[in-house]
Design a protein around this motif. Structure first.
Motif, short mmCIF file in Angstrom:
data_model
loop_
_atom_site.label_atom_id
_atom_site.label_comp_id
_atom_site.label_asym_id
_atom_site.label_seq_id
_atom_site.Cartn_x
_atom_site.Cartn_y
_atom_site.Cartn_z
N SER A 170 -14.32 1.09 0.52
CA SER A 170 -13.34 0.28 -0.23
C SER A 170 -13.87 0.22 -1.37
CB SER A 170 -13.01 -0.72 0.53
OG SER A 170 -11.99 -1.67 -0.21
N HIS A 223 -12.03 -4.36 -2.95
CA HIS A 223 -12.29 -5.52 -2.27
C HIS A 223 -12.06 -6.75 -3.44
CE1 HIS A 223 -14.08 -7.33 1.10
NE2 HIS A 223 -14.88 -7.94 0.48
N PHE A 274 -8.48 -7.88 -3.35
CA PHE A 274 -8.02 -8.95 -2.26
C PHE A 274 -8.93 -10.33 -2.66
CE2 PHE A 274 -7.53 -5.04 -0.25
CZ PHE A 274 -6.53 -4.87 0.07
N ALA A 280 -3.79 -12.58 1.75
CA ALA A 280 -4.93 -11.76 1.40
C ALA A 280 -4.85 -10.69 2.79
CB ALA A 280 -6.20 -12.27 1.37
N GLY A 305 -3.59 -6.83 2.74
CA GLY A 305 -4.29 -5.85 3.53
C GLY A 305 -3.46 -5.20 4.19
N SER A 308 -2.35 -1.26 5.14
CA SER A 308 -3.27 -0.73 6.03
C SER A 308 -2.62 0.62 6.76
CB SER A 308 -3.37 -1.83 7.20
OG SER A 308 -1.97 -1.96 7.76
N THR A 315 -8.17 3.21 -2.70
CA THR A 315 -8.27 1.68 -2.99
C THR A 315 -8.52 1.49 -4.44
OG1 THR A 315 -10.46 1.78 -2.10
CG2 THR A 315 -8.96 1.00 -0.80
N SER A 318 -9.71 -7.83 4.35
CA SER A 318 -9.13 -8.28 3.15
C SER A 318 -9.09 -10.06 3.44
CB SER A 318 -7.66 -7.75 3.35
OG SER A 318 -7.60 -6.79 3.49
#
Lengths: 267, 375
Positions: free
Chosen positions: B83, B86, B89, B130, B134, B138, B153, B263
């Motif tokens: 990812s 990050h 998030f 958050a 996510g 998802s 991402t 997340s």
């Protein structure tokens, strides 16, 4: 030979695995061409054939990794074709892999616990909060893993990292992990390939024991004809994606089409 | 890492019904690790009484980073799903907290929206938001594997940066917005001095214990997940995706689930960082931050809680330590005199340390002694 302890999973009536006219095409290549066979409940059914005959493709269709272009696979009354691998696993179809698919660092016990996935329920929340229910479930299933490890002769290796075991033992761990799923049908992809004579005998004994005491149907892809002839109740022979012969081991051995496929045609 | 050690201590062949409680307690008393833990906990609890603000801030950053790193280690280390988003998030967590807890006000010509909720509620809701962010992503996270998810991402970073700079009424734009101090049951974690054992406690000292507790709880949660049934499924997806499916693991659902969980960890880290910073600025939540989190888990050790914590401490404390002591490094000259400035020297050293760890400790700092494993 120890007998396997009774399964804890709810046992359903044994069902036949029926493969009907399964065809698999990759772009231009026909890997399986209208292949049909039936695995009787509680029997060992061997699928043999020269390299590239479509044996592994056949396994990948049965376990849902590949999707058949046409044709159907039924387990009892349930259709398997078109289902995702984890849904087929949930119906009680387990398999091992020709090339090992074990986690590199996990212990034998943890590797085999993965086989219990479909029979257990703890999720992110219950394990994350360390709920007693999750711990209880893990303990209960570890107990069953121990029984199965004893059955296949791996009880001493339970706490060893699976990846550090000799090749033959790693294949046994895979077999054990598949057994941990309490399957109705067990698909074994070359279970004795690369093993010593001693290990071959042991695996053959385990497979025979599984059939006799657990009543699991077994589909076996294997090159070792000695093992096939000794274990199999029925044999299907594939060549270039087509079923060229089928029957009892003795019938197949004397079938001219099989001899031709393995040794080549006489000019 | 320690998981295998602990299970291995149970001798093979012991009767399964045996309860290992009394023997285990004695065993634990004999192990040096128990005492390391004890000394470590006492030190961590005592630090606010002895350290000055600079070091407390550094420690707070490290603890917040550790929570975020645990989250990305669940996703990238344990599941093998890369990812790059990050930081997005983290931003969701930090700004959600500001918007939910802050009062509506006007600053630098920006009208800032704030809901004025109780701050503890805002912190919890920010973590959940958050998770929702996510969750929205998802379906994509469930379908893409490994590096492909990493590319997807990336989009989050670009969208996030654009929104943060332009949604002025929520984020305050370029200059960011102030962070309302946390307050729980009437106790406010702000800069008003409270004397505890003759030590004046300001926000850093007070927040220290909040961060410590948050880190402890999130570490325990992640460890439970990793050692239990979901952890085995996640590792199976990382090691052999096809085999995992055949073993009955719903691969897409687990990928999506761990993405949401990661997340939420990022959201909690974002809230804590905002509280420590006392001001959120959009620039911080960029690509570099995402890369730093990836660096943390690679340096510390992929797939374990300890790896994430050690890596986070290394990555966030190392530059601070080097900058703090850079005056006493050899071959540096005063800033602006043309030579190697202390700040630059510390950055070079930091880079060298990162390369050294990756070269010589491929398993990360937490796996110093490696059994002959093949990569």
């Amino acid at each position: 030979m120890r007998t396997a302890p009774a399964t804890t999973a709810p046992t359903t009536a044994p069902a036949a695995l029926a493969v009907r006219d399964v065809t698999v095409r990759f772009a231009g290549l026909t890997a399986l061409d209208a292949v049909s066979f039936t695995v009787e409940p509680g029997s060992v059914h061997a699928v043999i054939g020269p390299n590239g005959a479509g044996k592994s493709t056949c396994f990948n269709v049965l376990s849902g990794v590949y999707r058949a272009t046409s044709g159907t696979v039924h387990l009892g009354d349930t259709e398997l074709t078109g289902r995702a691998p984890h849904r087929i696993a949930a119906l009680g179809v387990a398999r091992t892999f020709q090339n090992l698919a074990l986690p590199p660092h996990a212990t034998v016990a943890e590797s085999m616990l993965l086989g219990r996935h479909r029979l257990t329920r703890s999720g992110f929340v219950s394990t994350g909060l360390w709920l007693p229910s999750a711990a209880r479930e893990a303990r209960r299933h570890l107990q069953r893993v121990r029984e199965i490890a004893e059955f296949i002769g791996l009880e001493k290796e339970l706490d060893h990292p699976a990846g550090a075991l000799p090749y033959g033992k790693q294949k046994l761990v895979e077999l054990g992990r598949a057994l941990c799923m309490e399957p109705q049908v067990l698909l074994l992809d070359e279970p004795v390939a690369g093993m010593t004579a001693d290990e071959r005998r042991r695996v053959a004994a385990v497979v025979a024991g599984v059939r006799d005491s657990l009543g699991i149907s077994i589909v076996l892809v294997e090159h070792d004809m000695g093992v096939v002839m000794r274990l199999a109740d029925a044999v299907t022979v594939l060549d270039f994606g087509r079923r060229i012969a089928g029957g009892t081991p003795a019938e197949v051995q004397n079938d001219p089409a099989v001899v031709r496929a393995y040794l080549g045609a006489q000019e | 890492m320690s998981d295998t050690v602990e299970t291995a201590t149970a001798a093979p062949g012991t009767p399964p019904e045996k309860t290992p409680a009394p023997a285990g307690a004695l065993e634990r008393l004999r192990r040096p690790r128990t005492y390391l833990w004890l000394v470590g906990s006492v030190l961590l609890l005592a630090f606010p009484f002895y350290l000055d603000r600079f070091w407390l801030q550094a420690g707070l950053f490290a603890m917040a980073a550790a929570i975020g790193a645990i989250g990305i280690n669940l996703l990238t280390g344990a599941t093998g799903q890369l990812s790059m988003g990050h930081a997005f998030f983290l931003a969701v967590g930090a700004y959600s907290y500001c918007v939910l807890a802050g009062e509506s006000s006007t600053e630098n010509g920006h009208a800032l929206t704030g809901l004025g909720l109780p701050t503890w509620l805002a912190a919890i809701l920010a973590v959940l938001l958050a998770g929702v962010a996510g969750g929205v992503f998802s379906p994509i996270a469930g379908r893409l594997r490994g590096a492909y998810l990493g590319i997807a991402t990336l989009a989050l970073i670009f969208i996030g940066q654009h929104v943060l700079f332009n949604a002025g009424s929520l984020t305050g734009g370029f200059n960011g917005r102030p962070v309302p101090p946390l307050s729980v049951f009437g106790f406010t974690f702000d800069d008003t001095e409270v004397l505890v054992a003759a030590v004046p406690f300001q926000s850093s000292e007070k927040l220290w214990y909040v961060a410590l507790l948050a880190l402890l709880l999130s570490g325990l949660f992640a460890r439970g997940v990793l050692r239990g049934r979901p952890g085995r499924a996640l590792n199976a997806i990382r090691d052999h995706r096809i085999a995992a499916g055949v073993m009955g693991v719903p691969v897409a659902r687990y990928r999506a689930g761990v993405f949401v969980l990661s997340s939420m960890y990022a959201g909690l880290a974002g809230v804590l960082l905002a509280l420590v910073f006392q001001r959120t600025v959009p620039e911080y939540f960029g690509m570099i931050l995402s890369l730093e989190y990836l660096a943390m888990i690679v340096i510390g050790g992929l797939g374990s809680v300890a790896g994430a914590v050690v890596g986070a401490a290394f990555v966030s404390l190392m530059p601070q330590v080097l900058t703090h002591y850079s005056d006493s490094l050899p071959l540096v000259s005063a800033p602006g005199t043309g030579g190697l400035a202390p700040g630059e020297a510390s950055r070079y050293l930091y880079g060298a340390a990162v390369v050294a760890v990756v070269l010589f400790l491929p398993g990360g700092l937490t796996r110093l002694k490696k059994p002959g494993e093949k990569k």
